[in-house]
Design a protein around this motif. Sequence first.
Motif, PDB file in Angstrom:
ATOM      1  N   THR A   1     -13.955  -3.658  -4.970  1.00 33.00           N
ATOM      2  CA  THR A   1     -13.984  -3.081  -3.628  1.00 33.00           C
ATOM      3  C   THR A   1     -14.378  -1.613  -3.683  1.00 33.00           C
ATOM      4  O   THR A   1     -15.135  -1.121  -2.845  1.00 33.00           O
ATOM      5  CB  THR A   1     -12.609  -3.250  -2.950  1.00 33.00           C
ATOM      6  OG1 THR A   1     -12.258  -4.623  -2.980  1.00 33.00           O
ATOM      7  CG2 THR A   1     -12.637  -2.766  -1.524  1.00 33.00           C
TER       8      THR A   1
ATOM      9  N   TYR B   1     -14.893 -12.377  -4.335  1.00 31.87           N
ATOM     10  CA  TYR B   1     -13.457 -12.659  -4.149  1.00 31.87           C
ATOM     11  C   TYR B   1     -13.224 -14.149  -3.923  1.00 31.87           C
ATOM     12  O   TYR B   1     -12.277 -14.729  -4.446  1.00 31.87           O
ATOM     13  CB  TYR B   1     -12.888 -11.844  -2.987  1.00 31.87           C
ATOM     14  CG  TYR B   1     -12.479 -10.454  -3.398  1.00 31.87           C
ATOM     15  CD1 TYR B   1     -11.371 -10.247  -4.211  1.00 31.87           C
ATOM     16  CD2 TYR B   1     -13.210  -9.349  -2.985  1.00 31.87           C
ATOM     17  CE1 TYR B   1     -10.992  -8.974  -4.600  1.00 31.87           C
ATOM     18  CE2 TYR B   1     -12.846  -8.072  -3.374  1.00 31.87           C
ATOM     19  CZ  TYR B   1     -11.732  -7.888  -4.179  1.00 31.87           C
ATOM     20  OH  TYR B   1     -11.368  -6.626  -4.566  1.00 31.87           O
TER      21      TYR B   1
ATOM     22  N   GLY C   1      -9.616 -16.566   0.945  1.00 35.37           N
ATOM     23  CA  GLY C   1     -10.169 -16.031  -0.291  1.00 35.37           C
ATOM     24  C   GLY C   1     -10.666 -14.594  -0.245  1.00 35.37           C
ATOM     25  O   GLY C   1     -11.003 -14.039  -1.274  1.00 35.37           O
TER      26      GLY C   1
ATOM     27  N   SER D   1      -7.410  -5.570  -4.396  1.00 36.68           N
ATOM     28  CA  SER D   1      -8.401  -4.717  -3.729  1.00 36.68           C
ATOM     29  C   SER D   1      -7.778  -3.391  -3.294  1.00 36.68           C
ATOM     30  O   SER D   1      -8.476  -2.391  -3.151  1.00 36.68           O
ATOM     31  CB  SER D   1      -8.993  -5.435  -2.517  1.00 36.68           C
ATOM     32  OG  SER D   1      -7.998  -5.697  -1.559  1.00 36.68           O
ATOM     33  N   LEU D   2      -6.444  -3.388  -3.097  1.00 40.74           N
ATOM     34  CA  LEU D   2      -5.795  -2.170  -2.607  1.00 40.74           C
ATOM     35  C   LEU D   2      -5.838  -1.029  -3.615  1.00 40.74           C
ATOM     36  O   LEU D   2      -5.757   0.137  -3.231  1.00 40.74           O
ATOM     37  CB  LEU D   2      -4.336  -2.457  -2.232  1.00 40.74           C
ATOM     38  CG  LEU D   2      -4.136  -3.481  -1.123  1.00 40.74           C
ATOM     39  CD1 LEU D   2      -2.665  -3.586  -0.769  1.00 40.74           C
ATOM     40  CD2 LEU D   2      -4.929  -3.092   0.113  1.00 40.74           C
TER      41      LEU D   2
ATOM     42  N   LEU E   1      -2.724 -14.445  -3.105  1.00 46.36           N
ATOM     43  CA  LEU E   1      -2.420 -13.204  -2.389  1.00 46.36           C
ATOM     44  C   LEU E   1      -2.449 -12.002  -3.341  1.00 46.36           C
ATOM     45  O   LEU E   1      -2.909 -10.924  -2.977  1.00 46.36           O
ATOM     46  CB  LEU E   1      -1.049 -13.298  -1.706  1.00 46.36           C
ATOM     47  CG  LEU E   1      -0.946 -14.292  -0.542  1.00 46.36           C
ATOM     48  CD1 LEU E   1       0.471 -14.344   0.001  1.00 46.36           C
ATOM     49  CD2 LEU E   1      -1.914 -13.924   0.570  1.00 46.36           C
TER      50      LEU E   1
ATOM     51  N   LEU F   1     -19.618  -8.953  -2.050  1.00 45.57           N
ATOM     52  CA  LEU F   1     -18.222  -8.665  -2.401  1.00 45.57           C
ATOM     53  C   LEU F   1     -17.310  -9.819  -1.977  1.00 45.57           C
ATOM     54  O   LEU F   1     -16.465 -10.292  -2.757  1.00 45.57           O
ATOM     55  CB  LEU F   1     -17.785  -7.362  -1.734  1.00 45.57           C
ATOM     56  CG  LEU F   1     -16.361  -6.904  -2.028  1.00 45.57           C
ATOM     57  CD1 LEU F   1     -16.173  -6.621  -3.511  1.00 45.57           C
ATOM     58  CD2 LEU F   1     -16.013  -5.659  -1.211  1.00 45.57           C
TER      59      LEU F   1
ATOM     60  N   ALA G   1      -8.232   0.081  -5.007  1.00 42.79           N
ATOM     61  CA  ALA G   1      -9.423   0.889  -4.728  1.00 42.79           C
ATOM     62  C   ALA G   1      -9.032   2.174  -4.007  1.00 42.79           C
ATOM     63  O   ALA G   1      -9.692   3.201  -4.172  1.00 42.79           O
ATOM     64  CB  ALA G   1     -10.410   0.089  -3.876  1.00 42.79           C
ATOM     65  N   THR G   2      -7.939   2.128  -3.222  1.00 45.31           N
ATOM     66  CA  THR G   2      -7.551   3.310  -2.443  1.00 45.31           C
ATOM     67  C   THR G   2      -6.919   4.389  -3.316  1.00 45.31           C
ATOM     68  O   THR G   2      -6.770   5.523  -2.871  1.00 45.31           O
ATOM     69  CB  THR G   2      -6.549   2.935  -1.334  1.00 45.31           C
ATOM     70  OG1 THR G   2      -5.362   2.425  -1.956  1.00 45.31           O
ATOM     71  CG2 THR G   2      -7.115   1.884  -0.420  1.00 45.31           C
TER      72      THR G   2
ATOM     73  N   LEU H   1       0.834  -1.209   0.000  1.00 47.94           N
ATOM     74  CA  LEU H   1       0.000   0.000   0.000  1.00 47.94           C
ATOM     75  C   LEU H   1       0.870   1.260   0.000  1.00 47.94           C
ATOM     76  O   LEU H   1       0.598   2.217  -0.734  1.00 47.94           O
ATOM     77  CB  LEU H   1      -0.926   0.002   1.227  1.00 47.94           C
ATOM     78  CG  LEU H   1      -1.948   1.127   1.278  1.00 47.94           C
ATOM     79  CD1 LEU H   1      -2.989   0.971   0.193  1.00 47.94           C
ATOM     80  CD2 LEU H   1      -2.624   1.188   2.644  1.00 47.94           C
TER      81      LEU H   1
ATOM     82  N   LYS I   1      -6.034 -11.059  -4.029  1.00 45.94           N
ATOM     83  CA  LYS I   1      -6.595 -10.338  -2.892  1.00 45.94           C
ATOM     84  C   LYS I   1      -6.038  -8.917  -2.814  1.00 45.94           C
ATOM     85  O   LYS I   1      -6.758  -7.979  -2.482  1.00 45.94           O
ATOM     86  CB  LYS I   1      -6.307 -11.095  -1.600  1.00 45.94           C
ATOM     87  CG  LYS I   1      -7.168 -12.353  -1.472  1.00 45.94           C
ATOM     88  CD  LYS I   1      -6.628 -13.348  -0.484  1.00 45.94           C
ATOM     89  CE  LYS I   1      -6.702 -12.861   0.931  1.00 45.94           C
ATOM     90  NZ  LYS I   1      -6.301 -13.914   1.890  1.00 45.94           N
TER      91      LYS I   1
ATOM     92  N   PRO J   1     -10.041 -10.561   0.758  1.00 40.15           N
ATOM     93  CA  PRO J   1      -8.975  -9.614   1.117  1.00 40.15           C
ATOM     94  C   PRO J   1      -9.183  -8.993   2.491  1.00 40.15           C
ATOM     95  O   PRO J   1     -10.331  -8.754   2.898  1.00 40.15           O
ATOM     96  CB  PRO J   1      -9.076  -8.536   0.036  1.00 40.15           C
ATOM     97  CG  PRO J   1      -9.858  -9.126  -1.078  1.00 40.15           C
ATOM     98  CD  PRO J   1     -10.763 -10.134  -0.453  1.00 40.15           C
TER      99      PRO J   1
ATOM    100  N   ARG K   1     -17.675   0.019  -1.954  1.00 43.47           N
ATOM    101  CA  ARG K   1     -17.574   1.115  -1.010  1.00 43.47           C
ATOM    102  C   ARG K   1     -18.458   2.283  -1.431  1.00 43.47           C
ATOM    103  O   ARG K   1     -19.096   2.933  -0.605  1.00 43.47           O
ATOM    104  CB  ARG K   1     -16.125   1.555  -0.969  1.00 43.47           C
ATOM    105  CG  ARG K   1     -15.699   1.969   0.404  1.00 43.47           C
ATOM    106  CD  ARG K   1     -14.292   2.426   0.392  1.00 43.47           C
ATOM    107  NE  ARG K   1     -14.094   3.332   1.479  1.00 43.47           N
ATOM    108  CZ  ARG K   1     -13.058   4.153   1.549  1.00 43.47           C
ATOM    109  NH1 ARG K   1     -12.167   4.159   0.576  1.00 43.47           N
ATOM    110  NH2 ARG K   1     -12.924   4.942   2.582  1.00 43.47           N
TER     111      ARG K   1
END
Lengths: 218, 214
Positions: free
Chosen positions: A172, A196, B60, A161-162, A155, A192, A164-165, A68, A158, B62, A176
């Motif tokens: 994600t 995933y 699975g 999703s970061l 990983l 959501l 999104a920031t 991040l 997953k 996040p 939000r």
Amino acid sequence: MSFDVGFLLRTVDAIGEGLRMTVVVAVPALLLSAVWGVPLVMALMSKGKLPSLLARAYIEVVRNTPVLVQMFFIYFGSGMAGFPLPGYVAGLLALVLQNGGYIAEIYRGGIQSISQRQTEAGLALGFMPRATFGLIVLPQAVRKVIPPLSNQGVLIIKDTSLVATISVAEMTFQARLMADRTAAVFEIFFVLALFYLALTTVFSLLMRLVEVRLRVRQ
Amino acid sequence: MNSLLASWPLLIKGIGMTVFLAAVATVLATALGLVLAGIQLFAWRPLRWLVELYLYVIRGVPLLVMLFAMYYALPYAGIQIDPITGGIAVIGTYFGAFMTEVFRGAVLSVPKGQWEAGRAIGMRTPGILRDVVIAQALRVAGPPYINTLIMVVKATSLVSVIGLADITFVGRQIVERTLEPFIVFGFVALVYFVICYALSRLGRRIEARTSYVH
């Protein structure tokens, strides 16, 4: 705290819209990380002191800092430096830079897990060093790295999703957005999470298939 | 550089928050991992399935999604908890799954013959578990445990997104004021690097100490 089926369907639509973007981030992130790991592991295992030292330093840096923060560094940093990268590019870059480091270590582990005797046997049979590696060590190493690669891939999926920031409109982000506007947050995050789970499950199954296909028939 | 010097009290607070979150979440994750690994290895079958389901879900979904779910959904459920507690609970629960795998893998790495040998010399199950199996499993668990710790430290950066003032959050605040992202996020990255690199060196020392030549 109630579950509304009609709303659930609308949520599926909205998050499904983000799904395309998640895939558009995840697929190149997976492929490019796997590719970027190759020159890294070559440098890491090379006989030259400098390349291996540089690769080692690089891997320590990317693995010991949060992805991040790397994203923020690239995203806000590039803007300030005068060549603003879109969130998509900055996010993808951060994911690949970090996971390439992890994957190089996976490759190294796979290659080193093949017994030194295999190399000795190849050389004794008159194979050139390059052929010994390419024909004897590498095919065995490839089989060994599939399970850890599968874990790393999950990983990576997953971690998409970061992005999104930094305002990339993937799942994600869409969830939000909805959660900010409506009160039915349970449905939103439930759907959501299911999306995933489905993505990572499909990916794991595909990797499992690859693993089975590569298995030596006895 | 001045932007960092001018905001040092904020930075110190941020570092404190990051270390605090990581430490408490680690304790929680370790405790959870020990209990769940115990269930997975020895408990009644339906209980094991429950743990299996939990591991599957965490594998699975996040962490960011779980944090958002906590942040948005709990107030609607009428549960008022402060974000720090919520953040720790989510990170602890998430890494509890990773810890479960670490501990389970370590116990399973001890050969079955060790159990049989213990039984053959007349030891009881708790004794075998404590003096034979766990004694050897700890050796195996060391390096992956440290790796998970590093993941916890890095993962605490996500709480900045739900407004907890950790070092990443403080970094973003300073960047908004000073417009010096390279220096500020470079420093933030350095903070994580120092913590995580120290942990990984510790991990290598433990590995060197506890591995022996067969």
